[in-house]
Enzyme design. Structure first.
Site, PDB file in Angstrom:
ATOM      1  N   SER A 139       0.858  -1.194   0.000  1.00  0.00           N
ATOM      2  CA  SER A 139       0.000   0.000   0.000  1.00  0.00           C
ATOM      3  C   SER A 139       0.889   1.237   0.000  1.00  0.00           C
ATOM      4  O   SER A 139       2.050   1.165   0.428  1.00  0.00           O
ATOM      5  CB  SER A 139      -0.867  -0.004   1.262  1.00  0.00           C
ATOM      6  OG  SER A 139      -1.529   1.225   1.421  1.00  0.00           O
ATOM      7  N   TYR A 152      -1.530  -0.783  10.616  1.00  0.00           N
ATOM      8  CA  TYR A 152      -1.651  -1.298   9.241  1.00  0.00           C
ATOM      9  C   TYR A 152      -0.465  -0.805   8.416  1.00  0.00           C
ATOM     10  O   TYR A 152       0.166  -1.590   7.697  1.00  0.00           O
ATOM     11  CB  TYR A 152      -2.973  -0.806   8.646  1.00  0.00           C
ATOM     12  CG  TYR A 152      -3.167  -1.064   7.174  1.00  0.00           C
ATOM     13  CD1 TYR A 152      -3.627  -2.296   6.711  1.00  0.00           C
ATOM     14  CD2 TYR A 152      -2.910  -0.065   6.232  1.00  0.00           C
ATOM     15  CE1 TYR A 152      -3.823  -2.522   5.353  1.00  0.00           C
ATOM     16  CE2 TYR A 152      -3.092  -0.280   4.874  1.00  0.00           C
ATOM     17  CZ  TYR A 152      -3.553  -1.514   4.437  1.00  0.00           C
ATOM     18  OH  TYR A 152      -3.742  -1.736   3.092  1.00  0.00           O
TER      19      TYR A 152
HETATM   20  N1  LIG Z   1      -8.788  -0.929  -1.012  1.00  0.00           N
HETATM   21  C1  LIG Z   1      -7.792  -0.078  -0.858  1.00  0.00           C
HETATM   22  O1  LIG Z   1      -7.987   1.146  -0.826  1.00  0.00           O
HETATM   23  C2  LIG Z   1      -6.390  -0.607  -0.703  1.00  0.00           C
HETATM   24  C3  LIG Z   1      -5.343   0.316  -0.790  1.00  0.00           C
HETATM   25  C4  LIG Z   1      -4.044  -0.130  -0.655  1.00  0.00           C
HETATM   26  C5  LIG Z   1      -3.781  -1.474  -0.445  1.00  0.00           C
HETATM   27  N2  LIG Z   1      -4.806  -2.362  -0.351  1.00  0.00           N
HETATM   28  C6  LIG Z   1      -4.468  -3.780  -0.114  1.00  0.00           C
HETATM   29  O2  LIG Z   1      -4.999  -4.551  -1.161  1.00  0.00           O
HETATM   30  C7  LIG Z   1      -5.279  -5.868  -0.697  1.00  0.00           C
HETATM   31  C8  LIG Z   1      -6.699  -6.252  -1.078  1.00  0.00           C
HETATM   32  O3  LIG Z   1      -7.595  -5.350  -0.463  1.00  0.00           O
HETATM   33  P1  LIG Z   1      -9.076  -5.086  -0.991  1.00  0.00           P
HETATM   34  O4  LIG Z   1      -9.257  -3.629  -1.045  1.00  0.00           O
HETATM   35  O5  LIG Z   1      -9.374  -5.897  -2.187  1.00  0.00           O
HETATM   36  O6  LIG Z   1      -9.892  -5.627   0.295  1.00  0.00           O
HETATM   37  P2  LIG Z   1     -11.229  -6.500   0.440  1.00  0.00           P
HETATM   38  O7  LIG Z   1     -12.204  -6.161  -0.624  1.00  0.00           O
HETATM   39  O8  LIG Z   1     -11.636  -6.377   1.868  1.00  0.00           O
HETATM   40  O9  LIG Z   1     -10.701  -8.005   0.156  1.00  0.00           O
HETATM   41  C9  LIG Z   1      -9.834  -8.636   1.067  1.00  0.00           C
HETATM   42  C10 LIG Z   1      -9.607 -10.073   0.632  1.00  0.00           C
HETATM   43  O10 LIG Z   1      -8.763 -10.682   1.641  1.00  0.00           O
HETATM   44  C11 LIG Z   1      -9.384 -11.876   2.085  1.00  0.00           C
HETATM   45  N3  LIG Z   1      -9.129 -12.084   3.514  1.00  0.00           N
HETATM   46  C12 LIG Z   1      -9.421 -11.243   4.543  1.00  0.00           C
HETATM   47  N4  LIG Z   1      -9.072 -11.797   5.727  1.00  0.00           N
HETATM   48  C13 LIG Z   1      -8.549 -13.020   5.412  1.00  0.00           C
HETATM   49  C14 LIG Z   1      -8.034 -14.072   6.198  1.00  0.00           C
HETATM   50  N5  LIG Z   1      -7.983 -14.021   7.536  1.00  0.00           N
HETATM   51  N6  LIG Z   1      -7.588 -15.186   5.559  1.00  0.00           N
HETATM   52  C15 LIG Z   1      -7.663 -15.282   4.215  1.00  0.00           C
HETATM   53  N7  LIG Z   1      -8.132 -14.307   3.411  1.00  0.00           N
HETATM   54  C16 LIG Z   1      -8.584 -13.198   4.017  1.00  0.00           C
HETATM   55  C17 LIG Z   1     -10.871 -11.686   1.827  1.00  0.00           C
HETATM   56  O11 LIG Z   1     -11.474 -12.958   1.636  1.00  0.00           O
HETATM   57  P3  LIG Z   1     -12.647 -13.585   2.553  1.00  0.00           P
HETATM   58  O12 LIG Z   1     -13.209 -12.513   3.435  1.00  0.00           O
HETATM   59  O13 LIG Z   1     -13.644 -14.113   1.562  1.00  0.00           O
HETATM   60  O14 LIG Z   1     -11.960 -14.672   3.299  1.00  0.00           O
HETATM   61  C18 LIG Z   1     -10.874 -10.888   0.545  1.00  0.00           C
HETATM   62  O15 LIG Z   1     -10.806 -11.736  -0.569  1.00  0.00           O
HETATM   63  C19 LIG Z   1      -5.036  -5.845   0.813  1.00  0.00           C
HETATM   64  O16 LIG Z   1      -3.764  -6.382   1.103  1.00  0.00           O
HETATM   65  C20 LIG Z   1      -5.063  -4.359   1.157  1.00  0.00           C
HETATM   66  O17 LIG Z   1      -4.285  -4.068   2.298  1.00  0.00           O
HETATM   67  C21 LIG Z   1      -6.102  -1.958  -0.468  1.00  0.00           C
END
Ligand SMILES: NC(=O)c1ccc[n+]([C@@H]2O[C@H](COP(=O)([O-])OP(=O)(O)OC[C@H]3O[C@@H](n4cnc5c(N)ncnc54)[C@H](OP(=O)(O)O)[C@@H]3O)[C@@H](O)[C@H]2O)c1
Length: 263
Positions: A139, A152
């Site tokens: 991130s 985080y």
């Molecule tokens: N969205 C943003 O603004 C943003 C910005 C920078 C970086 N990121 C990073 O991008 C990545 C994806 O984020 P996203 O925005 O797509 O979030 P999201 O929509 O909340 O998706 C998170 C994913 O992680 C899985 N997950 C959560 N807890 C888990 C666990 N204990 N074990 C296995 N899988 C787990 C969830 O699957 P289930 O709940 O189905 O298990 C889901 O598929 C993350 O690493 C986040 O830190 C996001």
């Protein structure tokens, strides 16, 4: 790198950036292994990427030992893994002293230890093949500490250092490491945090938010073109540069944004 026929393991593929990555890699002809806590959620995405070959695996990455087991099961699916996308992640919008230590540990497990365990278990196979790519979805918060996401940010900074050191360790082996640093991406991430809430002043400023599809395309292009770091949108580099050149004023602005909501 030509992705046709390559085996791509994506954690956190049930929604958001991981789901969009599944579609983006499928369009390039990859064979997929998609994971989420509950395999049923990843199975939905497997059906959506058809006719691309895709297998769903369940693993709760907050539980120690699950990542190593997942790596073993993933290797058995197609006989190897060519690209590992460490994407699963969770957030925590609470100050360090308010967050329960169990929640902090859960986040560190998912955001740092699970990617590290998958790397530890898959890199030896990639080294033997003389090729492979590790993608760590970090991130912008791993480059600049955000005071509403302090712990985080620390997990993502640790992931960035892991990526940098690993890349140097793997120099000359044919195994590459790509660090992906998204800014704000429109996903359900804020609804799936472990605690706290996004400050109003921060939510109101998310005008540079990109779609998960745009983020996923940047991930795939980063893998194909052999990039070291992918910052998406690229304009987020301006924020990173400002925080490095002028940490005092930039940190003061962010502290005010957090405090405005805390009172
Ligand atoms: N969205 C943003 O603004 C943003 C910005 C920078 C970086 N990121 C990073 O991008 C990545 C994806 O984020 P996203 O925005 O797509 O979030 P999201 O929509 O909340 O998706 C998170 C994913 O992680 C899985 N997950 C959560 N807890 C888990 C666990 N204990 N074990 C296995 N899988 C787990 C969830 O699957 P289930 O709940 O189905 O298990 C889901 O598929 C993350 O690493 C986040 O830190 C996001």
């Amino acid at each position: 790198m030509n992705l046709e026929g390559q085996v791509v393991l994506i954690t956190g593929a049930s929604r958001g950036i991981g789901e969009a990555c599944a579609h983006a890699f499928a369009r390039r002809g990859a064979r997929l292994i998609l994971t989420s806590r509950n395999a049923t959620n990843a199975e939905r995405v497997c059906r959506a990427v058809a006719p691309a070959p895709a297998v769903a695996l369940g693993a709760d990455l907050s539980r120690p030992g699950q990542a190593a087991g997942l790596a073993g099961r993933a290797l058995a699916c197609y006989g190897g893994v060519d690209v590992l996308v460490n994407n699963a992640g969770v957030g925590l919008y609470l100050p360090c002293w308010e967050a329960e230590s169990a929640l902090i540990r859960e986040m560190v497990e998912v955001n740092f230890f699970a990617p590290l365990e998958l790397i530890r278990n898959l890199v030896p196979h990639m080294q033997r093949n003389g090729s492979g790519v590790i993608v760590n979805v970090s991130s912008v918060a791993g480059k600049v500490a955000l005071p509403w996401l302090t712990i985080y940010s620390a997990t993502k900074a640790a992931l960035n250092f892991l990526s940098d050191g690993l890349r140097m360790e793997l120099q000359g082996t044919g195994v590459r490491v790509v660090t992906v640093c998204p800014g704000y991406v429109s996903t359900g991430f804020p609804q799936h945090i472990l605690g706290g809430r996004i400050p109003y002043a921060v939510a109101a400023r998310q005008r540079f938010t990109i779609t998960a599809e745009r983020c996923a395309n940047a991930v795939v292009e980063g893998v194909r073109k052999g990039k070291r770091t992918v910052v998406t949108p690229p304009s987020a580099w301006l924020f990173v540069a400002a925080a490095r050149l002028l940490p005092g004023p930039v940190h003061a602005i962010m502290a005010r944004m957090r405090a405005a909501d805390a009172h």
